[in-house]
Scaffold this motif. Sequence first.
Motif, PDB file in Angstrom:
ATOM      1  N   ASP A 139       0.804  -1.211   0.000  1.00 52.17           N
ATOM      2  CA  ASP A 139       0.000   0.000   0.000  1.00 52.17           C
ATOM      3  C   ASP A 139       0.843   1.269   0.000  1.00 52.17           C
ATOM      4  OD1 ASP A 139       1.051  -0.329   2.487  1.00 52.17           O
ATOM      5  OD2 ASP A 139      -0.818  -0.060   3.598  1.00 52.17           O
ATOM      6  N   VAL A 207      -2.619   8.671   2.255  1.00 48.33           N
ATOM      7  CA  VAL A 207      -3.297   7.793   1.299  1.00 48.33           C
ATOM      8  C   VAL A 207      -2.426   6.574   1.051  1.00 48.33           C
ATOM      9  CG1 VAL A 207      -4.189   7.547  -1.046  1.00 48.33           C
ATOM     10  CG2 VAL A 207      -4.498   9.692   0.152  1.00 48.33           C
ATOM     11  N   ARG A 208      -3.070   5.419   0.994  1.00 50.07           N
ATOM     12  CA  ARG A 208      -2.382   4.181   0.624  1.00 50.07           C
ATOM     13  C   ARG A 208      -3.103   3.556  -0.560  1.00 50.07           C
ATOM     14  NH1 ARG A 208      -2.562   1.322   6.554  1.00 50.07           N
ATOM     15  NH2 ARG A 208      -1.445   2.921   7.746  1.00 50.07           N
ATOM     16  N   ASP A 211      -6.939   2.297  -0.444  1.00 50.56           N
ATOM     17  CA  ASP A 211      -7.827   3.145   0.360  1.00 50.56           C
ATOM     18  C   ASP A 211      -9.037   3.583  -0.466  1.00 50.56           C
ATOM     19  OD1 ASP A 211      -6.202   2.962   2.517  1.00 50.56           O
ATOM     20  OD2 ASP A 211      -5.487   5.030   2.483  1.00 50.56           O
ATOM     21  N   TRP A 212     -10.162   3.691   0.207  1.00 50.76           N
ATOM     22  CA  TRP A 212     -11.352   4.269  -0.413  1.00 50.76           C
ATOM     23  C   TRP A 212     -11.350   5.760  -0.083  1.00 50.76           C
ATOM     24  CZ3 TRP A 212     -16.929   3.425   1.886  1.00 50.76           C
ATOM     25  CH2 TRP A 212     -17.831   4.276   1.215  1.00 50.76           C
ATOM     26  N   ILE A 213     -11.299   6.606  -1.132  1.00 51.09           N
ATOM     27  CA  ILE A 213     -11.307   8.046  -0.926  1.00 51.09           C
ATOM     28  C   ILE A 213     -12.444   8.683  -1.717  1.00 51.09           C
ATOM     29  CG2 ILE A 213      -8.812   8.103  -0.529  1.00 51.09           C
ATOM     30  CD1 ILE A 213      -8.540   9.497  -3.259  1.00 51.09           C
ATOM     31  N   ASP A 223     -11.647   3.355  -4.965  1.00 51.75           N
ATOM     32  CA  ASP A 223     -10.413   2.825  -4.384  1.00 51.75           C
ATOM     33  C   ASP A 223      -9.184   3.339  -5.130  1.00 51.75           C
ATOM     34  OD1 ASP A 223     -11.926   1.306  -2.601  1.00 51.75           O
ATOM     35  OD2 ASP A 223     -12.133  -0.327  -4.053  1.00 51.75           O
ATOM     36  N   ASN A 256     -10.875  10.315   3.309  1.00 50.68           N
ATOM     37  CA  ASN A 256     -10.309   8.969   3.267  1.00 50.68           C
ATOM     38  C   ASN A 256     -11.121   8.094   4.228  1.00 50.68           C
ATOM     39  OD1 ASN A 256      -8.763   6.602   3.427  1.00 50.68           O
ATOM     40  ND2 ASN A 256      -6.846   7.714   3.160  1.00 50.68           N
ATOM     41  N   ARG A 258     -10.458   5.121   5.228  1.00 52.66           N
ATOM     42  CA  ARG A 258      -9.664   4.061   5.841  1.00 52.66           C
ATOM     43  C   ARG A 258     -10.011   3.857   7.319  1.00 52.66           C
ATOM     44  NH1 ARG A 258      -3.778   5.478   6.792  1.00 52.66           N
ATOM     45  NH2 ARG A 258      -3.868   6.088   4.602  1.00 52.66           N
ATOM     46  N   THR A 261     -13.000   1.633   7.467  1.00 46.63           N
ATOM     47  CA  THR A 261     -12.747   0.245   7.091  1.00 46.63           C
ATOM     48  C   THR A 261     -11.892  -0.491   8.110  1.00 46.63           C
ATOM     49  OG1 THR A 261     -10.864   0.986   5.730  1.00 46.63           O
ATOM     50  CG2 THR A 261     -12.978   0.723   4.618  1.00 46.63           C
ATOM     51  N   SER A 262     -11.058   0.255   8.841  1.00 49.20           N
ATOM     52  CA  SER A 262     -10.211  -0.391   9.852  1.00 49.20           C
ATOM     53  C   SER A 262     -10.882  -0.423  11.228  1.00 49.20           C
ATOM     54  CB  SER A 262      -8.863   0.333   9.956  1.00 49.20           C
ATOM     55  OG  SER A 262      -9.048   1.686  10.323  1.00 49.20           O
TER      56      SER A 262
END
Length: 414
Positions: A139, A207-208, A211-213, A223, A256, A258, A261-262
């Motif tokens: 990522d 940002v990785r 990631d969903w942004i 993504d 972001n 993330r 999601t985490s």
Amino acid sequence: MMSFKHLFYDYLLSINASEAMAKYLNMLALLLVLLIIVFIVDFIIRKLLVKAFNQFASVSKSNFDDLLVSNKVPRNIAHIIPLLIALEFIPTVFFDFQYFENIVEKGLQVFAIVLTLWIVRSFLNTLKDYLKTLPRLKDKPVDSYIQVFMIFAWFAGSMSAIAIITGIPFLKFVTGLGAISAVIILVFKDTILGFVASIQVSINDMVRIGDWITFEKYGADGDVIEINLSTVKVQNFDKTITTIPTYALISDSFKNWRGMTSSDGRRIKRALLIKQEGVKYLSDNEVEKLKEIQLIKTYLETKQNDIKAYNTSNNIDKNHLLNGRNLTNIGVFRKYIDVYLNNHSAINKDMMIMARQLAPTTQGIPLEIYAFSSDKRWENYEYIMSDLFDHLIAALPYFDLEVFELPSSSSFKS
């Protein structure tokens, strides 16, 4: 060495060729011999190197050597020895033509710079592909770092090539670039901004890849599939690709997802607009009827006893419901929502669960549900949220409440 330089010259003079013609034909013959030798040596070395790398890659446990072969590193390295042979024998071939010798030597030196850049690029591409196979770096914007190295390499190579062609010493040539540094900065403005932005994005972990942004300015919602020096590619949920300048991640605001999601749940935050005219106090008979709803039966019994005790102890005149403490249908419905959410299997009980009333609007009273679904997958999340509101909207008539709707043409007809 003199006889080799004039290998065909003396023979051509012996067959009555002119001196000038003999020199030209001697140069062409030597050049042809050199080209044949260079191509043969290049072919042999290339075959040997590629074969050796392939054999080593087949027995090696690491995939790095496989990537070296696929990125043509051995093939490019094989060109070094033929190039050195050509540089060594060019003075011999063009012994009688100093002007041509200087041109060809400079050309070969420039080609040596280009070959070096090819080798560096092949190796960096190999390194990039290898780093992307490592789980902890999947990522990370590896492409950006490789591009930065290549930009510096191409810049240094271009400056070296120009210095060779012009005959100006490299250090002196680079020093002279200070006079046109403003032009260079202007030309490479986007590259410089992208370079700085990619470093900040990486250091701050903004940002990785994956990631969903959401970036409303550029219409991006999906993504991140690639991060490089100049652009960030986002695959939207409709499968289109949006390209965003890397420096826009620093200069503009984006979202972001993330953190969601985490986390342990995905937020549900939606309101029902309740008609204000339907809000009322509940009589004892209405409360008794609502006790048939199992989820709030205990609550109603406890609350009703508390209210009666308060009103009795304070001699409240209950001929009017307005006097003293009373239950309202919207308050009981709000409690029903709270209990329903706490008993729903798809709601995360360890996170915030709340049913709250917002400030009244011209469209009614917003009754907002604030909770988190345990399943964060988009499709399942939408199903859970729809299931919740299907139930709550259908439950409204049991509390003599209605959802606000703007009048339609059929409303006026009726």
